[in-house]
Design an enzyme around this catalytic site. Structure first.
Site, PDB file in Angstrom:
ATOM      1  N   HIS A  76      32.794  33.055  41.859  1.00  0.00           N
ATOM      2  CA  HIS A  76      33.661  32.443  42.870  1.00  0.00           C
ATOM      3  C   HIS A  76      33.383  32.983  44.266  1.00  0.00           C
ATOM      4  CE1 HIS A  76      36.509  35.954  42.201  1.00  0.00           C
ATOM      5  NE2 HIS A  76      36.572  35.847  43.516  1.00  0.00           N
ATOM      6  N   ASP A 106      32.747  33.932  35.344  1.00  0.00           N
ATOM      7  CA  ASP A 106      32.894  34.282  36.758  1.00  0.00           C
ATOM      8  C   ASP A 106      31.859  35.327  37.181  1.00  0.00           C
ATOM      9  OD1 ASP A 106      33.917  34.021  39.299  1.00  0.00           O
ATOM     10  OD2 ASP A 106      35.503  35.503  39.016  1.00  0.00           O
ATOM     11  N   SER A 181      36.332  41.570  45.239  1.00  0.00           N
ATOM     12  CA  SER A 181      35.758  40.744  44.175  1.00  0.00           C
ATOM     13  C   SER A 181      34.258  40.956  44.032  1.00  0.00           C
ATOM     14  CB  SER A 181      36.014  39.266  44.465  1.00  0.00           C
ATOM     15  OG  SER A 181      37.331  38.919  44.191  1.00  0.00           O
TER      16      SER A 181
END
Length: 326
Positions: A76, A106, A181
């Site tokens: 993402h 992911d 992230s």
């Protein structure tokens, strides 16, 4: 009383040493990832997890897991990117090519044009609830920030964007903020046990990471699929989709909005022998438009070794053509 204070001081010192050692060990392999998305709105973290959105640009983290420039991050973080820029701990910065993604996990695999790089070592053994873990990343652009906590739970499931479910996640109370992230989650020895992926909006002490076994499976799938796409014939290039400048499009009379910029031209490959160079922009092959790497892969797959491939490309603002022998 003095004995209790001394024991507390010794315990704190041991904790500090563990965090410091782990951070120093993995820190050189942690990277900052800046993404341009050409006006698309995308969050630091998936909206299902409460990350704020930013127009045109994004920020995330990642880490080197192979010394030849291979980088892991979240899918993402780089989804929808037209340009990915990776900055190393030593300050060097590189454009990155997207090798592939595993959206269900992911996970994304990038590659930069450098070698002999520091790498994050993968851990061994199973995680346990209560175990010390450390995260390193770039929350809110504060580069190479270290946070620590414990494994709160294992095997968690979260609903992701697009109906996807992230399963078998590590839950920690390690602070995870926008920009974290894709950064590594490591044990007290500085070995990677997971990759940070999500936070829950407005919650405290609820961070989630992808476990190491999922990362390793995703790496294998992405690598295998890349090899399958290459098949028995290849041009010998790697690159990414870019938006073409409107003025440039008009000057060379191109209708397409995007093309493929070369970030890698492999040594002694058909592309190099034909005269293609890094940063050339491929706009067509076999007379068909190339708007992204998948277009070129699809065209090349139709051929067999020895076939000739006509490639149209931009260099120095001029439209050029070469013939490559595959």
């Amino acid at each position: 009383m003095m004995e209790t204070e001394e024991r507390d001081a010794q315990a704190l010192d041991a904790y500090s040493r563990a965090v410091t050692t782990a951070a120093e060990r993995v820190g050189p392999a942690v990277v900052r990832i800046d993404v341009e998305r050409g006006g698309l709105r995308w969050p630091y973290l998936s909206p299902a997890y409460g990350g704020p959105g930013f127009d045109a640009t994004g920020l995330g983290s990642g880490f080197l897991f192979a010394s030849d420039g291979q980088v892991l991050t979240n899918a993402h973080v780089v989804e929808g990117a037209r340009r990915i820029r990776v900055t190393l701990a030593d300050g060097r910065s590189f454009d990155a090519g997207l090798v592939g993604t595993d959206p269900d996990a992911d996970v994304a695999l990038l590659r930069i044009g450098a070698d002999r790089l520091p790498v994050a070592e993968f851990g061994r053994g199973k995680l346990r609830v209560g175990q010390l873990v450390i995260a390193v990343g770039n929350p809110y652009g504060l580069n190479w920030t270290v946070t620590a906590g414990v494994v709160s739970a294992l095997g968690r499931t979260l609903e992701g964007r697009g109906g996807r479910r992230l399963t078998n996640l590590i839950q920690t109370d390690t602070p995870i903020n926008p920009g974290n992230s894709g950064g590594p989650l490591v044990d007290s020895s500085g070995r990677v046990v997971g990759m940070t992926t999500a936070m829950v909006a407005l919650a405290q002490g609820l961070g989630f990471s992808i476990p190491l076994e999922t990362l390793q499976g995703a790496i294998a799938r992405i690598t295998r699929e890349g090899a399958a796409r290459a098949g028995s014939v290849a041009l010998g290039v790697g690159g990414m989709r870019i938006q073409l400048d409107p003025a440039l499009r008009r000057s060379v009379q191109l209708n397409q909005l995007s093309a493929m910029e070369l970030l890698e031209v492999h040594r002694d490959s058909p592309a190099e022998r034909a005269g293609l160079r890094r940063l050339d922009i491929i706009v067509a092959a076999d007379g068909e438009p190339v708007t992204e790497p998948r277009d070129l892969q699809r065209i090349v797959r139709r051929h067999v070794p020895g076939d000739r491939l006509i490639v149209n490309f931009l260099r120095d603002g001029k439209l050029r053509r070469v013939t490559a022998v595959l």
